[in-house]
Write a protein that holds these residues in place. Structure first.
Motif, PDB file in Angstrom:
ATOM      1  N   MET A 307       7.550  -5.452  -0.758  1.00 36.22           N
ATOM      2  CA  MET A 307       7.912  -5.353   0.663  1.00 36.22           C
ATOM      3  C   MET A 307       8.264  -3.903   1.006  1.00 36.22           C
ATOM      4  SD  MET A 307      10.055  -8.907   1.237  1.00 36.22           S
ATOM      5  CE  MET A 307      10.246  -8.684   3.017  1.00 36.22           C
ATOM      6  N   LYS A 308       7.225  -3.064   1.097  1.00 42.29           N
ATOM      7  CA  LYS A 308       7.411  -1.637   1.341  1.00 42.29           C
ATOM      8  C   LYS A 308       7.736  -1.337   2.802  1.00 42.29           C
ATOM      9  CE  LYS A 308       5.957  -0.983  -2.916  1.00 42.29           C
ATOM     10  NZ  LYS A 308       6.916  -0.690  -4.004  1.00 42.29           N
ATOM     11  N   TYR A 309       7.533  -2.313   3.672  1.00 42.51           N
ATOM     12  CA  TYR A 309       7.683  -2.093   5.110  1.00 42.51           C
ATOM     13  C   TYR A 309       8.950  -2.756   5.653  1.00 42.51           C
ATOM     14  CZ  TYR A 309       2.824  -1.263   4.001  1.00 42.51           C
ATOM     15  OH  TYR A 309       1.676  -0.816   3.409  1.00 42.51           O
ATOM     16  N   SER A 310       9.862  -3.107   4.791  1.00 46.88           N
ATOM     17  CA  SER A 310      11.065  -3.827   5.184  1.00 46.88           C
ATOM     18  C   SER A 310      12.281  -3.228   4.488  1.00 46.88           C
ATOM     19  CB  SER A 310      10.961  -5.308   4.782  1.00 46.88           C
ATOM     20  OG  SER A 310       9.758  -5.893   5.225  1.00 46.88           O
ATOM     21  N   ASP A 311      13.437  -3.388   5.135  1.00 51.72           N
ATOM     22  CA  ASP A 311      14.695  -3.162   4.438  1.00 51.72           C
ATOM     23  C   ASP A 311      15.012  -4.428   3.660  1.00 51.72           C
ATOM     24  OD1 ASP A 311      14.951  -0.674   5.608  1.00 51.72           O
ATOM     25  OD2 ASP A 311      16.289  -1.355   7.202  1.00 51.72           O
TER      26      ASP A 311
END
Length: 519
Positions: A307-311
């Motif tokens: 999940m590179k696009y999320s905190d």
């Protein structure tokens, strides 16, 4: 001396009594809490077969999917109002997929449930179920607009599975909805894609129902899921952009990676790029390497690592086992079920998990700075008990996610003539956007029909770049080039069409008519 001894014994008895029942430690928020039990049918989906799949007898009455939803909400305090007891919650269980049961039958089934779980702690359990909770049935809703939280229960579990958490969130200014974990066609959930997608559809149904509530702000939706519900909420988020935050209580996102790892059994649409929302994962005590590799076919895939696009916040609650994330389970379990810990210690850890859930939702649904500070603090800074929690925080590494929506936004901001380089840029990111020929052709055609010919031309140019051997896309590019005054470019494109499709009449006509001007 006798008076002191009596006082000591009374205190000891009170402490023992408190220790053998569940205590939710977090004080309620500023709002009174109302509760409604809503029974509806989702008539877009069949639930029952023509015959009962348990007894084989013909099914009578409604066959579409029953949705019994519990709705907790901020309410107006009412003098003399009587809160529900935990037994009142238990009495919602028998009707979760059987709306026509009589009151006598509900009482009998609830008594049986209590008896089946009583064991050696019968007296304590009877005290437990008679205790008052915070919610008041059918209390008048408080005016205002409140974010929505959907609670997704664990495998085949009940809507009341975490009633304490749901009440707590409502007291903090959320409208919370929960429905039971039902399989596609039976009360029992199934551990397969059908099961996960069925519960995800129930989550979508509850969001839709929430939109009918005047105080619900469905532009701010979070989904809290325990165990299997902590996989179903990820499925739901992959399809519904209204879901702005996810909380996973020891969710099957970790325990059942085969449904999200891109393999043959996985849902292909559930990708980290399509689940680009903040995630709080509250996990049980981490397993050892030996335990992880004790399976015949161990797997080490982690959706959260992708999940590179999320905190992503991973909080391990060290005293807790899997079942301890359910307040129902803590209440109903026998003494000695909590390993090296007491029921009281597990209840405290459970309350801290709820506290992290509340602050995380405050941060990402309400934009609350104090909530964001809390989830980014160390446990010690938050004054958590020593040795209870460990945290790991992974920041959004690549924003925006390579989705079609974000690609369109980039085109709008930078110009459709930048379609090819912007697409190349996105294609270099993890979980890259991939536009198939039919998808890009349909997009260009829609722009063409809106008379946005220059934008259509650039989308067809992108399509011809991605799929240069497909005559229908190159032909569409040629036509829009011709209509927007790019005569020479259109001539070259039509020449390519003839190479791919020698019998193409439109291409032959254009090349014949413009042969002299293109020489």
């Amino acid at each position: 001396m006798n008076k002191l001894l009596i006082a000591f014994l009374l205190c000891a008895a009170t402490a023992a009594s408190a220790a053998d029942i569940f205590t939710f430690s977090n004080p309620p928020g500023p709002h009174a809490v109302g509760l409604k039990v809503i029974q509806q049918y989702d008539r877009t989906r069949l639930y029952k077969a023509p015959i009962d799949l348990v007894t084989g007898e013909p099914v009578q009455g409604e066959r579409t999917r029953p949705i019994q939803a519990l709705v907790w909400y901020p309410a107006t305090p009412e003098s003399g109002s009587k809160p529900v007891t935990y037994r009142d919650y238990l009495e919602t269980v028998p009707t979760e997929d059987a709306f026509t049961l009589s009151a006598a039958e509900v009482k009998r089934l609830t008594d049986n449930r209590i008896d089946d779980n009583a064991g050696a702690r019968r007296a304590a359990l009877l005290r437990e179920v008679s205790r008052a909770m915070h919610a008041v049935r059918d209390a008048h809703p408080k005016a205002g607009r409140f974010p929505v939280v959907i609670y997704a229960p664990s495998y085949s579990a009940y809507a009341i599975e975490n009633a304490d958490l749901c009440e707590y969130l409502a007291s903090q200014g959320y409208i919370v909805l929960s429905s039971p974990s039902l399989g596609a066609h039976t009360r029992a959930m199934t551990i397969d894609l059908d099961g996960a997608e069925t519960q995800a559809s129930d989550i979508a149904y509850l969001i839709g129902y929430a939109a009918t509530l005047p105080a619900a702000d469905t532009s701010k939706v979070g989904v809290v899921g325990f165990s299997w519900g902590g996989l179903a909420n990820v499925f739901a988020a992959a399809k519904d952009e209204r879901i702005r935050a996810l909380v996973s209580l020891d969710g099957s996102l970790r325990g059942s990676p085969e449904f999200v790892d891109g393999g043959k059994d996985a849902a292909k649409y559930v990708t980290p790029a399509r689940v680009a929302v903040p995630l709080l994962y509250l996990g049980a005590r981490p397993r050892t390497v030996e335990e992880l590799n004790s399976n015949v076919t161990p797997t080490h895939f982690s959706f959260m690592n992708e999940m590179k696009y999320s905190d992503v916040y991973i909080v391990s609650v060290l005293p807790m086992k899997h079942g301890d994330f359910s307040s129902y389970s803590i209440r109903m379990s026998q003494d000695g079920s909590f390993g090296d810990y007491t029921r009281e210690e597990i209840a405290l850890a459970h309350s801290w998990a709820a506290l992290y859930t509340r602050h995380f939702l405050d941060a990402y649904l309400k934009g609350d700075a104090a909530g964001l500070t809390f989830v980014n603090n160390t446990p010690a800074t938050n004054r958590a008990p020593a040795h209870m929690l460990t945290t790991s925080i992974r920041r959004n590494q690549s924003n925006p996610a390579p989705t079609l929506e974000n690609f369109v936004r980039l085109l709008t901001a930078n110009g459709f003539d930048r379609a090819i380089p912007l697409y190349k840029q996105m294609s270099m990111q993890p979980n890259a956007l991939k536009l198939g020929p039919n998808e890009v052709f349909a997009w260009g055609l829609q722009l063409y029909r809106l008379n946005r010919l220059e934008q259509a031309r650039e989308i067809f140019r992108l399509g011809a770049h991605l799929h240069p051997d497909l005559a229908f896309i190159v032909s569409a590019l040629a036509e829009t080039q011709a209509k927007t005054g790019q005569t020479r470019e259109a001539f070259e494109s039509y020449r390519r069409v003839i190479e791919l499709d020698p019998s193409n009449a439109d291409a032959m006509k254009y090349l014949k008519e413009h042969a002299s001007s293109s020489s």
